[in-house]
Write a protein that holds these residues in place. Structure first.
Motif: not given
Length: 170
Positions: A124, A162-163, A166-167, A169-170
């Motif tokens: 991130e 997971a990070n 998640a990123r 899928s944005l």
């Protein structure tokens, strides 16, 4: 115990890097094992002129090389050569300098020892790649290779994976 078992998988591996967390959890676990060995030695001590040190001796001998190896990998993690281990031979000041090195934060990114995602860096704060599906796949491959080499443990792998997912899928 995960960092201890991870360190023990690399019993005599002086190559690669070990994070500050890996080093200190290994050291804490070894300290606990040594305390138990000392307690067992005191229990079996027959009050003779020489104290029994059977279990403590076994622990020290069994962990001598792994302790050197994880210390060398920790030195690699901060960008230092394993030759700095020779400071242990200098009484007093050598141990203090090594203690400071062991407490030094991870040098993130690449260095001459290998690539490692440090404990103070996350995707991130400093993404390595920009948001394409192909770059997410490349990131997943990279963290999988870090897990395979033992640079990160299973929990760190799951969190980084997971990070990335998640990123993407944005």
């Amino acid at each position: 115990m995960n960092h201890y078992t991870n360190a023990m998988r690399h019993y005599v591996d002086f190559e690669g890097r070990a994070s500050r967390t890996q080093y200190w959890l290994y050291t804490l676990t070894l300290f606990g094992i040594t305390v138990v060995a000392l307690a067992l030695d005191l229990i079996i001590d027959d009050q003779s002129a020489e104290p029994a040190a059977f279990f403590t001796g076994i622990v020290v001998l069994a962990h001598f090389i792994p302790s050197l190896a994880i210390t060398a990998r920790r030195l690699h993690d901060i960008g230092k050569s394993a030759w700095w281990l020779l400071l242990m031979l200098a009484p007093g000041i050598g141990s203090i300098v090594l203690l400071v090195f062991m407490c030094t934060p991870t040098k993130t990114g690449e260095n001459r020892f290998n690539t490692h995602i440090g404990e103070t860096q996350s995707f991130e704060r400093k993404p390595h790649f920009e948001g394409t599906e192909q770059s997410s796949l490349h990131q997943l491959e990279k963290i999988a290779s870090l897990r395979a080499t033992g640079a990160i443990d299973e929990d760190e792998f799951k969190q980084l994976k997971a990070n990335v997912l998640a990123r993407s899928s944005l």
